[in-house]
Design a protein around this motif. Structure first.
Motif, mmCIF file in Angstrom:
data_model
loop_
_atom_site.group_PDB
_atom_site.id
_atom_site.type_symbol
_atom_site.label_atom_id
_atom_site.label_comp_id
_atom_site.label_asym_id
_atom_site.label_seq_id
_atom_site.Cartn_x
_atom_site.Cartn_y
_atom_site.Cartn_z
ATOM 1 N N TYR A 1 0.828 -1.371 -0.389
ATOM 2 C CA TYR A 1 0.374 -0.458 -0.177
ATOM 3 C C TYR A 1 0.981 1.451 0.056
ATOM 4 N N ARG A 2 1.225 1.254 0.899
ATOM 5 C CA ARG A 2 2.812 2.459 1.170
ATOM 6 C C ARG A 2 3.595 2.796 -0.132
ATOM 7 N N GLY B 1 9.801 3.586 -3.810
ATOM 8 C CA GLY B 1 8.484 2.809 -3.897
ATOM 9 C C GLY B 1 8.684 1.086 -4.416
ATOM 10 N N LEU B 2 9.651 0.683 -4.998
ATOM 11 C CA LEU B 2 9.594 -0.241 -5.138
ATOM 12 C C LEU B 2 10.692 -1.083 -4.660
ATOM 13 N N LYS B 3 11.384 -0.396 -3.390
ATOM 14 C CA LYS B 3 11.735 -1.360 -2.944
ATOM 15 C C LYS B 3 10.685 -1.654 -2.018
ATOM 16 N N SER B 4 9.956 -0.560 -0.970
ATOM 17 C CA SER B 4 9.146 -1.455 -0.803
ATOM 18 C C SER B 4 7.856 -1.882 -0.921
ATOM 19 N N VAL B 5 7.951 -2.299 -2.390
ATOM 20 C CA VAL B 5 6.686 -3.789 -3.529
ATOM 21 C C VAL B 5 7.873 -4.783 -2.886
ATOM 22 N N ASP B 6 9.343 -5.039 -3.368
ATOM 23 C CA ASP B 6 10.133 -6.004 -3.078
ATOM 24 C C ASP B 6 10.145 -6.337 -1.684
#
Length: 553
Positions: free
Chosen positions: A70-71, A80-85
């Motif tokens: 979500y974040r 954002g990509l790091k957060s999804v990973d």
């Protein structure tokens, strides 16, 4: 990696010690998700920590992963990509997880990555992530994400030169949505998204009537379900269609009305249409002002790829040349080369990616479904083999036709087209002096391009040449080897083809029906038939080749 993520989450939980157990117990995960959907920035600033704290307290790794996904939507791309990973690593750490739940989550993770890349104009990477999302969503029968991923892929295809493929794909999306409407949560929102994408696909293909049909349908639905952003987007799309239809004042008024709150590439797109409209209205200075504004927007965003930028810099380059602005001339030339190169590369890579990872797998899947469906009956099996053979023959025939057409077009562009050389009839009953006089006047009339007159008839031409229809007909038949109708048609189409090659801007700025009328044809069907009979290719293919040759020159 998992240890570091859990440690990070623990630190986040510790940093949120002001969140009490009572606050955690008072909010459900559904309420937390609703807060994210309603206001993602507030989620990141407030509810993310609460989400993490609640997931940690309840030892719910899946919800912890959801918090990171979500974040990601409201972070800069790299963060954002790091957060999804991080979210994907957390889900992969769960030892016992239902396969459907897992596939749905990973599908959403890839979809989020695709959205982040798309928002930052990295089209190739966005395409790859969305295709991954689609295949996982299909495996999990996740209908909502199937619709969203394919709609986004349709849009990107249409925006990057694959308009017909995009329309076919989006038709598939609409059929799928309508077939499964009772099984899709918030169906109207997903259907609205699908028809707005179809409207855009038609607009990119310059099918303005169809674009307006779908946009008006979307406007009606957006009003019903209170979706103001979609409503405004379709109002603007109608204005863009109005521009292509020649309703310039109406288009300008609408675009200006919805201009104020726009930014980034959307603002640049609005400026483009406003500039083109002012150009059509004869306001070249205003067109230049809008295009300079586009350049400023592009500069602030480090020149991402968006539609129509090559037209913008072609105009600015020509204006700089006309005004002897040598510094600007070099600057705009470099930007034009940059955008032409970027567009060509992106279109090529997009075709390669979608063909290999989406189109061919879809075709293979359809083939498997067909095989499964007909396996129970021998007669249907025979039909399958016949169909497959015909398909292969059709593809082979299509390939041969494509190759021959390509060679023919190359030859046409490199060599002048000559008038049809029929053997003239040697004998004539006309007086030689009269015959000679008619031919001299006829040749002078040809040189003056009198054949471009759409109202011309054999009778009016005979009158103009001071003779009668019978004498004129005999002279044409004897000397040209044609009857009057075929002679006139050959004059017009031969001149049209050579003139379009010499002046490719005509093909760029006029529709085919306008081109037909420009060269003396009253009917598009007659023009199309004459052109195909003359050079063996359809008008659309020839016009595209002319535009392509112009863009390379």
């Amino acid at each position: 990696m998992i240890f570091l993520l859990l440690l990070t989450s623990t630190i986040q939980y510790c940093l949120s010690q002001n969140i009490t157990d009572q606050e955690i117990s008072q909010l459900t995960y559904e309420e937390i998700k609703a807060s994210w959907l309603a206001e993602s920035e507030k989620y990141n600033n407030t509810y993310f920590n609460l989400h993490v704290a609640k997931a940690k307290k309840e030892k719910d790794t899946l919800e912890l992963a959801r918090a990171h996904r979500y974040r990601a939507w409201n972070l800069p791309m790299e963060e954002g990509l790091k957060s999804v990973d991080s979210a994907m690593v957390l889900v992969n750490s769960i030892k016992k997880i239902d396969s459907t739940v897992y596939n749905k989550f990973i599908s959403l993770a890839f979809y989020t990555k695709g959205g982040l890349y798309f928002s930052n104009h990295e089209i190739e990477k966005a395409t790859e992530e969305l295709i991954k999302s689609f295949h996982l969503a299909k495996r999990a029968n996740y209908k909502e994400i199937i619709i969203q991923t394919l709609s986004n892929l349709s849009y990107m295809k249409a925006e990057n030169g694959q308009e017909q493929e995009a329309l076919l794909l989006q038709k598939r999306v609409l059929d799928f949505a309508e077939e499964n409407q009772t099984a899709i949560f918030n169906y109207n929102e997903y259907y609205l998204s699908s028809i707005t994408t179809m409207a855009f696909c038609h607009l990119f293909a310059k099918n303005t009537d169809s674009a307006k049909t779908y946009s008006n349908k979307a406007i009606k639905l957006a009003i019903e379900i209170n979706q103001e952003p979609d409503y405004e987007e379709m109002i603007v799309l109608n204005a863009q269609a109005d521009y292509y239809d020649g309703h310039h004042y109406r288009a300008r008024d609408t675009l200006i009305k919805y201009l104020e709150k726009e930014s980034g590439t959307v603002l640049a797109d609005r400026y483009f249409y406003l500039g083109m409209i002012e150009g059509k209205l004869g306001e070249s200075d205003l067109k230049k002002k809008y295009f300079i504004s586009i350049d400023s927007v592009m500069k602030s965003m480090e020149y991402p790829l968006i539609d129509n930028m090559n037209q913008v810099y072609q105009f600015l380059l020509k204006d700089a040349i006309d005004n002897n602005e040598h510094n600007k001339e070099q600057e705009f030339f470099e930007k034009l080369v940059y955008y032409d190169s970027l567009l060509e590369r992106t279109q090529q890579r997009l075709r390669e990616i979608t063909l290999e990872k989406l189109d061919l797998p879809l075709r293979e899947e359809e083939k498997k479904e067909l095989t499964s469906a007909i396996a129970s009956r021998d007669t249907l099996i025979k039909i399958f083999y016949v169909t497959s053979s015909l398909l292969l023959l059709g593809l082979f025939g299509y390939y041969l036709r494509y190759r021959n057409t390509k060679k023919r077009l190359q030859h046409i562009m490199q060599h002048p087209i000559e008038l049809e050389n029929r053997l003239p009839n040697a004998e004539t009953k006309l007086d030689k002096a009269v015959f000679k006089e008619i031919l001299e006047k006829l040749n002078a009339w040809e040189n003056e391009k009198g054949f471009l007159d759409t109202k011309l008839t054999q009778h009016t031409l005979a009158k103009a040449l001071n003779t009668n229809s019978t004498y004129l007909s005999q002279a044409i038949n004897t000397n040209k080897g044609h009857n009057f109708s075929s002679y006139l048609k050959d004059l017009r189409i031969t001149y049209a083809i050579n003139e379009l090659k010499r002046n490719p801007d005509i093909a760029k700025t006029k529709s085919i029906i306008q081109i037909a009328e420009l060269y003396g044809f009253n009917s598009l069907a007659v023009f199309s038939k004459a052109l195909k009979a003359k050079i063996g290719v359809a008008p659309g293919a020839f016009i595209k080749q002319v535009e392509k040759a112009n863009s390379r020159s």
